[in-house]
Scaffold this motif. Structure first.
Motif: not given
Length: 542
Positions: A288-301, A372-377
């Motif tokens: 759960v605590t990583y969900v916001l970091t992953m969402a922010a990264t998806a936003w950035y990219h 971190v590997k899946e987002l821009l695979r």
């Protein structure tokens, strides 16, 4: 008759011969036993002599290992000037080793500090002193020294680009807080130039509590040597350095020579590891605590719809989803009905920029190490762990996880070059030993908890309770927590989870956020912002 007589006459003769034969055999046997006994005795003695000799040799080897060289003390002072926050300041730099000693006066560890002390009109024994250290465990103070706090810094591309090859630009750091505080950078044992000496042992320094005790002792000895008992003391740590800073508080504020701490500055906090260990299976908290970091990264990219809302507004929405919907769904596990599972999966996929099928196959548990590997695979790229803005084009595009960290590989060399160049050229330090940006002896000998008995049940590392106790013990202590949105080492939502659940007085805690990663200061707008927040925190002391 004859046979009978013969028998009766010969019997005594046979008995006599038998008796003599038995006596001879007994004598021979006794002799053999004596010889064997003597041989055994001689063998045992020889073995004992060999064992004694081996034990003696082992003692000599161990003594040789325990008796490390004690180099001559180091103290190198140079004069400088610079402009910080628009103010021209004269200052001196002092590189010296602080030696902790046994009761007999013999040093057992040599810890190097690099101090920047204001000269001229602003010089005062009551001026604030900030002790600065990075984390690891096993990291020198290189990153904070050459990235944000020191009077000079290395310049790397602000847009998460690769800085290329040397020479790198090393310039005056106008953002340094040297205008409001004297600065002392501490390289813990095994990092930088710091080493165990004399009879110093790894188990005395390479552990959570041992490390905190050692660095706290260094702070106290520096204060003693420089007569700064009446100065407001600040601790600034990054990453594991925040774990250390919290653990140092009881070591400093209590005991026979208490030192009151005015403020603790936590850059990319890591006090309670429950929420920052995604590599532990079934750790729903980290999920759960990583969900916001992953969402922010998806936003950035650009993997989520950004139209009509800011990053902060988007993250507020994700935060509410994580607390009110996602966590309860994970808690229900396999008892969650299919319709609810589908609804959660669709929302989560939308926030993270992933395919719904991937989220469902993950049983709603999207692991950040895989993300971190899946987002821009589809682009053949992996995003960085220390900073999700960075990307790397890896050889293996179908692996589950990245083979290296895109952020670390981009900036590490530049920072290593910068600290070596700065120490040698600016500070005139010439030593015949390596300066370990990352100390190999630390990781090899580190034990988190030496009090844990064999077979005992381990716990997550947690020093948040030390901070809570320190705030209760010292009602004037204040805390600054600075977090990067794209940090996968210490996620910012974990900072919120940690600070709000340990009985910490949040009225004395300031939380700040930046559009960058673990070392948010490699992004120049974030560098300016965090530097201003640090300066404001110091100058706003009551």
């Amino acid at each position: 008759m004859i046979n009978h007589r013969s028998s009766s006459v010969s019997a005594p003769c046979t008995s006599l011969r038998s008796t003599r034969l038995r006596s001879s055999l007994v004598a021979i046997a006794c002799g053999l036993v004596a010889l064997l006994s003597l041989s055994a005795t001689l063998g045992a003695q020889a073995e004992a002599d060999t064992t004694t000799e081996s034990a003696s040799s082992a003692k000599k080897v161990n003594a040789a290992k325990a008796s490390r060289p004690i180099p001559a003390p180091v103290s190198v002072e140079t004069q400088h000037s610079g402009t910080f926050n628009g103010e021209r300041i004269a200052y001196r730099a002092l590189v010296e080793d602080v030696r902790l000693k046994r009761d007999d006066g013999k040093p057992w560890v040599s810890v190097f500090t690099t101090s920047y002390l204001r000269d001229g009109d602003g010089r005062s024994s009551a001026r604030p002193v900030m002790f600065v250290f990075n984390g690891g465990p096993g990291s020198s103070s290189t990153w904070l020294h050459m990235g944000v706090i020191g009077p000079r810094r290395v310049e790397v591309p602000s847009d998460a680009g690769h800085p290329g090859l040397p020479p790198y630009a090393i310039s005056d750091n106008v953002f340094s807080p040297l205008d409001v505080a004297d600065l002392v950078f501490v390289d813990p044992p095994g990092t930088g130039f710091s080493r165990l000496v004399g009879d110093g042992k790894p188990e005395e320094v390479y552990g959570l509590r041992e490390d905190a005790r050692t660095v706290a002792s260094v702070v106290r000895e520096w204060v003693r040597a420089h007569g700064r008992w009446n100065s407001p003391i600040y601790l600034l740590g990054e990453s594991f350095g925040t774990t250390r800073a919290a653990a140092m508080l009881p070591e400093l504020q209590r005991g026979s020579e208490p030192v009151a701490v005015a403020g603790v500055l936590l850059i990319s906090q890591a006090m309670d590891y429950t929420g920052s260990t995604p590599y532990v299976d079934n750790n729903y908290i980290s999920t759960v605590t990583y969900v916001l970091t992953m969402a922010a990264t998806a936003w950035y990219h650009g993997k989520v719809d950004r139209a009509g809302r800011t990053l902060e507004a988007f993250l507020d929405e994700v935060r509410a989803f994580a607390i009110d919907e996602y966590l309860p769904a994970l808690f229900r596990g396999s008892s969650l009905d299919k319709a609810s599972e589908q609804a959660i999966a669709e929302k989560l996929a939308g926030y993270l920029g992933l395919d719904v099928g991937y989220v469902l196959r993950s049983r709603l548990r999207v692991n950040s190490n895989r993300f971190v590997k899946e987002l821009l695979r589809d682009e053949g790229l992996a995003v960085g762990r220390l900073d999700g803005r960075y990307t790397a084009d890896e050889i293996d595009d179908i692996s589950e996880r990245p083979s290296f960290d895109a952020a670390s590989s981009a900036i590490s060399t530049a920072f290593s070059v910068a600290i070596h160049q700065h120490l040698s050229e600016q500070l005139k330090v010439k030593l015949d030993r390596p300066y370990h940006v990352s100390g190999p002896e630390v990781s090899k000998n580190w034990v988190w908890d030496r009090t844990l008995s064999k077979g005992g049940e381990p716990n997550y590392v947690n020093t948040a309770g030390d901070l809570a106790d320190a705030l209760s013990y010292n009602p004037t202590l204040r805390v600054l927590v600075a977090s990067g949105y794209y940090d996968y080492a210490t996620p910012f939502f974990d900072a919120e989870y940690t600070l709000y659940r340990h009985g910490i007085d949040m009225d004395r805690v300031t939380m700040t956020y930046y559009e960058a990663g673990h070392m948010m200061y490699v992004h120049e707008p974030s560098l300016a912002a965090v530097a201003d927040d640090i300066r404001t925190f110091i100058t706003s002391a009551p």
